[in-house]
Scaffold this motif. Sequence first.
Motif, PDB file in Angstrom:
ATOM      1  N   ARG A   1      38.038  49.728  49.134  1.00 28.13           N
ATOM      2  CA  ARG A   1      39.459  49.439  48.907  1.00 28.13           C
ATOM      3  C   ARG A   1      39.962  50.255  47.724  1.00 28.13           C
ATOM      4  O   ARG A   1      39.289  50.323  46.686  1.00 28.13           O
ATOM      5  CB  ARG A   1      39.662  47.944  48.618  1.00 28.13           C
ATOM      6  CG  ARG A   1      39.192  46.991  49.731  1.00 28.13           C
ATOM      7  CD  ARG A   1      39.882  47.260  51.035  1.00 28.13           C
ATOM      8  NE  ARG A   1      39.752  46.187  52.013  1.00 28.13           N
ATOM      9  CZ  ARG A   1      38.855  46.124  53.003  1.00 28.13           C
ATOM     10  NH1 ARG A   1      37.946  47.085  53.125  1.00 28.13           N
ATOM     11  NH2 ARG A   1      38.875  45.124  53.871  1.00 28.13           N
ATOM     12  N   PRO A   2      41.180  50.847  47.861  1.00 30.65           N
ATOM     13  CA  PRO A   2      41.731  51.621  46.732  1.00 30.65           C
ATOM     14  C   PRO A   2      42.257  50.709  45.625  1.00 30.65           C
ATOM     15  O   PRO A   2      42.948  49.740  45.901  1.00 30.65           O
ATOM     16  CB  PRO A   2      42.881  52.409  47.378  1.00 30.65           C
ATOM     17  CG  PRO A   2      43.275  51.634  48.592  1.00 30.65           C
ATOM     18  CD  PRO A   2      42.063  50.877  49.042  1.00 30.65           C
TER      19      PRO A   2
ATOM     20  N   GLU B   1      52.111  53.066  48.269  1.00 29.66           N
ATOM     21  CA  GLU B   1      50.870  52.553  48.874  1.00 29.66           C
ATOM     22  C   GLU B   1      50.836  52.868  50.351  1.00 29.66           C
ATOM     23  O   GLU B   1      51.879  52.895  51.015  1.00 29.66           O
ATOM     24  CB  GLU B   1      50.798  51.033  48.715  1.00 29.66           C
ATOM     25  CG  GLU B   1      50.150  50.601  47.440  1.00 29.66           C
ATOM     26  CD  GLU B   1      49.718  49.147  47.493  1.00 29.66           C
ATOM     27  OE1 GLU B   1      49.435  48.627  48.591  1.00 29.66           O
ATOM     28  OE2 GLU B   1      49.692  48.533  46.424  1.00 29.66           O
ATOM     29  N   ALA B   2      49.650  53.078  50.871  1.00 25.11           N
ATOM     30  CA  ALA B   2      49.411  53.182  52.315  1.00 25.11           C
ATOM     31  C   ALA B   2      47.982  52.701  52.533  1.00 25.11           C
ATOM     32  O   ALA B   2      47.160  52.803  51.617  1.00 25.11           O
ATOM     33  CB  ALA B   2      49.562  54.619  52.783  1.00 25.11           C
TER      34      ALA B   2
ATOM     35  N   LEU C   1      42.747  45.613  37.981  1.00 28.39           N
ATOM     36  CA  LEU C   1      43.443  44.330  38.143  1.00 28.39           C
ATOM     37  C   LEU C   1      43.680  44.131  39.638  1.00 28.39           C
ATOM     38  O   LEU C   1      44.327  44.962  40.282  1.00 28.39           O
ATOM     39  CB  LEU C   1      44.770  44.353  37.390  1.00 28.39           C
ATOM     40  CG  LEU C   1      45.476  43.000  37.298  1.00 28.39           C
ATOM     41  CD1 LEU C   1      44.689  42.048  36.379  1.00 28.39           C
ATOM     42  CD2 LEU C   1      46.897  43.178  36.765  1.00 28.39           C
TER      43      LEU C   1
ATOM     44  N   GLY D   1      38.835  41.919  51.578  1.00 30.33           N
ATOM     45  CA  GLY D   1      38.224  42.889  50.673  1.00 30.33           C
ATOM     46  C   GLY D   1      38.527  42.576  49.218  1.00 30.33           C
ATOM     47  O   GLY D   1      37.631  42.567  48.362  1.00 30.33           O
ATOM     48  N   THR D   2      39.780  42.314  48.922  1.00 27.80           N
ATOM     49  CA  THR D   2      40.170  42.013  47.543  1.00 27.80           C
ATOM     50  C   THR D   2      39.569  40.673  47.097  1.00 27.80           C
ATOM     51  O   THR D   2      39.156  40.525  45.954  1.00 27.80           O
ATOM     52  CB  THR D   2      41.701  41.997  47.387  1.00 27.80           C
ATOM     53  OG1 THR D   2      42.281  41.296  48.482  1.00 27.80           O
ATOM     54  CG2 THR D   2      42.260  43.409  47.347  1.00 27.80           C
TER      55      THR D   2
ATOM     56  N   ASP E   1      44.717  41.810  43.073  1.00 23.41           N
ATOM     57  CA  ASP E   1      45.437  40.693  43.698  1.00 23.41           C
ATOM     58  C   ASP E   1      44.663  40.303  44.965  1.00 23.41           C
ATOM     59  O   ASP E   1      44.517  41.126  45.877  1.00 23.41           O
ATOM     60  CB  ASP E   1      46.845  41.179  44.073  1.00 23.41           C
ATOM     61  CG  ASP E   1      47.760  40.042  44.493  1.00 23.41           C
ATOM     62  OD1 ASP E   1      47.341  38.875  44.406  1.00 23.41           O
ATOM     63  OD2 ASP E   1      48.896  40.330  44.898  1.00 23.41           O
TER      64      ASP E   1
HETATM   65  C1  FAD Z   1      46.431  54.046  45.732  1.00 20.43           C
HETATM   66  C2  FAD Z   1      46.371  52.540  45.808  1.00 20.43           C
HETATM   67  C3  FAD Z   1      46.122  51.809  44.665  1.00 20.43           C
HETATM   68  C4  FAD Z   1      46.058  50.412  44.751  1.00 20.43           C
HETATM   69  N1  FAD Z   1      45.819  49.724  43.587  1.00 20.43           N
HETATM   70  C5  FAD Z   1      45.705  48.382  43.649  1.00 20.43           C
HETATM   71  C6  FAD Z   1      45.399  47.649  42.457  1.00 20.43           C
HETATM   72  O1  FAD Z   1      45.247  48.207  41.365  1.00 20.43           O
HETATM   73  N2  FAD Z   1      45.272  46.299  42.582  1.00 20.43           N
HETATM   74  C7  FAD Z   1      45.419  45.651  43.790  1.00 20.43           C
HETATM   75  O2  FAD Z   1      45.267  44.421  43.838  1.00 20.43           O
HETATM   76  N3  FAD Z   1      45.728  46.332  44.910  1.00 20.43           N
HETATM   77  C8  FAD Z   1      45.849  47.675  44.869  1.00 20.43           C
HETATM   78  N4  FAD Z   1      46.119  48.360  46.016  1.00 20.43           N
HETATM   79  C9  FAD Z   1      46.255  47.612  47.292  1.00 20.43           C
HETATM   80  C10 FAD Z   1      44.865  47.222  47.784  1.00 20.43           C
HETATM   81  O3  FAD Z   1      44.092  48.370  48.011  1.00 20.43           O
HETATM   82  C11 FAD Z   1      44.990  46.399  49.092  1.00 20.43           C
HETATM   83  O4  FAD Z   1      45.636  45.181  48.787  1.00 20.43           O
HETATM   84  C12 FAD Z   1      43.624  46.086  49.661  1.00 20.43           C
HETATM   85  O5  FAD Z   1      43.051  47.277  50.182  1.00 20.43           O
HETATM   86  C13 FAD Z   1      43.726  45.044  50.738  1.00 20.43           C
HETATM   87  O6  FAD Z   1      42.428  44.798  51.242  1.00 20.43           O
HETATM   88  P1  FAD Z   1      42.005  43.344  51.777  1.00 20.43           P
HETATM   89  O7  FAD Z   1      40.783  43.503  52.611  1.00 20.43           O
HETATM   90  O8  FAD Z   1      41.937  42.392  50.646  1.00 20.43           O
HETATM   91  O9  FAD Z   1      43.216  42.881  52.632  1.00 20.43           O
HETATM   92  P2  FAD Z   1      43.664  43.354  54.095  1.00 20.43           P
HETATM   93  O10 FAD Z   1      43.308  42.285  55.059  1.00 20.43           O
HETATM   94  O11 FAD Z   1      43.169  44.755  54.333  1.00 20.43           O
HETATM   95  O12 FAD Z   1      45.209  43.395  53.842  1.00 20.43           O
HETATM   96  C14 FAD Z   1      45.953  42.248  53.423  1.00 20.43           C
HETATM   97  C15 FAD Z   1      47.417  42.522  53.665  1.00 20.43           C
HETATM   98  O13 FAD Z   1      47.853  43.654  52.880  1.00 20.43           O
HETATM   99  C16 FAD Z   1      48.285  44.718  53.738  1.00 20.43           C
HETATM  100  N5  FAD Z   1      47.761  45.945  53.137  1.00 20.43           N
HETATM  101  C17 FAD Z   1      46.472  46.288  52.944  1.00 20.43           C
HETATM  102  N6  FAD Z   1      46.357  47.456  52.309  1.00 20.43           N
HETATM  103  C18 FAD Z   1      47.620  47.866  52.078  1.00 20.43           C
HETATM  104  C19 FAD Z   1      48.194  48.991  51.461  1.00 20.43           C
HETATM  105  N7  FAD Z   1      47.429  49.928  50.882  1.00 20.43           N
HETATM  106  N8  FAD Z   1      49.525  49.106  51.429  1.00 20.43           N
HETATM  107  C20 FAD Z   1      50.321  48.158  51.961  1.00 20.43           C
HETATM  108  N9  FAD Z   1      49.845  47.041  52.543  1.00 20.43           N
HETATM  109  C21 FAD Z   1      48.521  46.904  52.605  1.00 20.43           C
HETATM  110  C22 FAD Z   1      47.689  44.438  55.083  1.00 20.43           C
HETATM  111  O14 FAD Z   1      48.489  44.981  56.122  1.00 20.43           O
HETATM  112  C23 FAD Z   1      47.700  42.918  55.122  1.00 20.43           C
HETATM  113  O15 FAD Z   1      48.969  42.422  55.417  1.00 20.43           O
HETATM  114  C24 FAD Z   1      46.232  49.747  45.984  1.00 20.43           C
HETATM  115  C25 FAD Z   1      46.482  50.492  47.139  1.00 20.43           C
HETATM  116  C26 FAD Z   1      46.565  51.868  47.056  1.00 20.43           C
HETATM  117  C27 FAD Z   1      46.834  52.666  48.291  1.00 20.43           C
END
Ligand code: FAD
Length: 220
Positions: free
Chosen positions: A48-49, A186-187, A63, A70-71, A65
Amino acid sequence: MLRREARSVLGVEAVGPYTLLRLERGGLDPGTPGQFFMLEAPGRLLPRPMSVCLAPLGELGFLIDPVGPGTRALCQLSTGDRIGILGPLGQGYRLDVERPLLVGGGIGVAPFPYLSETLGGPPAVLGFRSGWHAEAAALVPNAEVAIEPTYVTDVMPPGHDVLACGPEPMLEAVRRLASDAQLAWEAPMACGYGACYGCVVEIDGELERLCVEGPVLATA
Ligand SMILES: Cc1cc2nc3c(=O)[nH]c(=O)nc-3n(C[C@H](O)[C@H](O)[C@H](O)COP(=O)(O)OP(=O)(O)OC[C@H]3O[C@@H](n4cnc5c(N)ncnc54)[C@H](O)[C@@H]3O)c2cc1C
Ligand code: FES
């Protein structure tokens, strides 16, 4: 040459609803504020990014959320656990700005502690949905906090070089007020280094990989 490295967890701390995950840095370069690392979440196939939040000597702080599996797995790590990390990746903020103002919403505050330290503690306006979420503002010096229904765009002073991070509707609203703002987008990202094309977005009419061209893009 980028390599995935195994690193130990040094600490896991609650900050409001978020978790500050502190990892041993070893020889890793923390990169420029706004750059990110791919963190391997236990039990998940894809990393996860996460933006670099803090980079004190010997540490990298993230930090997080807990919004999904994954988070949540990352937030459940314990001191002494080891995880794989890869980075720093992507393009961070340009730091050659005269009157910086950090504008953040929700977990978009994540890159700002490191960014603020690098820029010498500029003013910041941070928006959150509740006072509990706003506990994260304590990580950013000189921050004014807006809690919904007040939005950061209601309290954003004019005449600054804006560096922003937050949800897409907030970034669009910031862009309308500050057309030359630097915005961190974000993507969904699977690899983080340009190989999978999972993060393709349209930039100036061209399809680009956000992990390579971004996540920070200048809007002008
Ligand atoms: C460059 C970058 C930096 C980031 N930095 C942070 C950070 O510092 N702290 C942090 O908490 N999060 C950050 N994020 C977002 C974080 O990576 C995602 O929330 C995480 O990958 C979600 O994974 P999951 O398995 O917990 O949830 P998932 O089940 O994968 O997703 C949960 C929900 O979030 C949505 N989602 C997941 N990833 C993204 C995304 N990248 N953009 C928009 N919606 C998304 C999904 O569609 C779903 O609705 C960052 C993302 C990017 C691209
Ligand atoms: S995340 Fe794989 S190309 Fe961007």
